[in-house]
Design an enzyme around this catalytic site. Structure first.
Site, short mmCIF file in Angstrom:
data_model
loop_
_atom_site.label_atom_id
_atom_site.label_comp_id
_atom_site.label_asym_id
_atom_site.label_seq_id
_atom_site.Cartn_x
_atom_site.Cartn_y
_atom_site.Cartn_z
N HIS A 1 2.16 52.99 80.00
CA HIS A 1 2.46 54.36 80.42
C HIS A 1 1.18 55.20 80.33
CE1 HIS A 1 6.86 53.77 79.29
NE2 HIS A 1 6.28 52.87 78.51
N TYR A 2 1.15 56.32 81.05
CA TYR A 2 0.22 57.38 80.66
C TYR A 2 1.03 58.49 80.00
CZ TYR A 2 1.15 59.82 85.24
OH TYR A 2 1.70 60.44 86.33
N THR A 3 0.35 59.29 79.16
CA THR A 3 1.05 60.34 78.44
C THR A 3 1.50 61.47 79.37
OG1 THR A 3 -1.09 61.30 77.84
CG2 THR A 3 -0.01 59.85 76.22
N HIS B 1 5.14 51.41 83.96
CA HIS B 1 6.40 52.15 83.90
C HIS B 1 6.97 52.32 85.31
CE1 HIS B 1 8.58 55.84 81.92
NE2 HIS B 1 9.38 54.82 82.12
N ASP C 1 3.71 56.34 86.48
CA ASP C 1 2.63 56.01 85.55
C ASP C 1 2.54 54.49 85.29
OD1 ASP C 1 5.20 56.61 84.25
OD2 ASP C 1 4.20 56.25 82.33
N GLU D 1 1.58 53.85 75.18
CA GLU D 1 1.22 55.12 75.80
C GLU D 1 -0.30 55.26 75.78
OE1 GLU D 1 2.83 57.61 77.25
OE2 GLU D 1 4.95 57.26 76.79
#
Length: 254
Positions: free
Chosen positions: A34-36, A141, A151, A99
């Site tokens: 994921h990215y935040t 994700h 993401d 993340e």
């Protein structure tokens, strides 16, 4: 006062309360990246560690390469949300969630720093070896939640990970002309496209109708495997890349 021992030796433990028991599995067999998607790392980490957020991940990778562990690997972190892969819908029970600090599309999708990607690679290598996770089950994700999530984004360097032994990859076919299929098309060719995407793992019903869901799944596939153009159109480049990916899976390789 005793502190939990991190599974990943280089991590610092920053406890999130948002986890429970893994359900009906002996351990994780997937990694979800994921990215935040928030302006700051501090804000994202705080949110993942707040009980009211009802979200968490196992790991949190800072831009400078530092790694925090929020949830023990033998616990079910809450990062995947409503998702599906290979007809499995409880992805949280089956996966390790990572993340990666990046403001994402809302922040202009800046490049991931090299030191951060090096840390992601090392962490993934550790998890892959520890849990015997197959390359094709290191996913975005956006792969498990098409349309709903985008993401870690088209700038994420999947090729770099693959070259370090993490994930599944083939060189994407060049974007060019030729026949293509798009929203509104119907028939056997669309069934074939849907079947190939489903065989790879995407949650897609084979209907023969190039619907909104099919468009979104094609976009998700392109975002991961053919990021040069993300338009949801199943062109020759997209289909060739998908066909070669399928051909390198153990179930299809000759």
């Amino acid at each position: 006062m005793s502190f939990p021992v991190c599974d990943f030796p280089k991590a610092r433990f920053v406890a999130s309360p948002n986890h429970n028991e893994r359900l009906n599995v002996s351990g994780p067999d997937m990694i979800i990246l994921h990215y935040t998607g928030m302006p700051t790392a501090a804000g994202a980490l705080d949110w993942l560690c707040r009980e009211e957020s009802q979200v968490s991940s196992h790991y949190f990778v800072h831009e400078d390469g530092r790694v925090d562990q929020l949830v023990a690997e033998d616990r079910r972190a809450w990062h995947a949300g409503k998702s599906i892969w290979k007809n499995e819908t409880d992805i949280n029970s089956r996966s390790i969630g990572i993340e990666i600090v990046n403001p994402g599309h809302p922040g202009g999708l800046p490049d991931y720093p090299d030191v951060q990607i090096a840390a992601v690679v090392e962490l993934c290598q550790f998890c892959v070896e520890r849990w015997s996770i197959p390359p094709e089950r290191v996913l975005a994700h956006s792969d498990i939640a098409p349309i709903r999530k985008v993401d870690p984004g088209e700038n994420f360097p999947w090729k770099n990970l693959y070259e370090k032994g993490v994930g599944h990859w083939v060189a994407p076919a060049p974007v060019g002309g030729g026949r293509y299929f798009q929203r509104g098309d119907t028939g056997q060719p669309v069934e074939a496209i849907q079947s190939m995407l489903s065989l790879y793992g995407y949650g897609l019903e084979v209907t023969g109708e190039f619907c909104e869901r099919t468009h979104g799944v094609v976009e998700a596939f392109q975002r991961h495997f053919r990021p040069e153009r993300i338009d949801g159109i199943a062109d020759i480049s997209t289909l060739d890349t998908l066909h070669r990916l399928l051909g390198t899976l153990p179930a299809f390789a000759r």
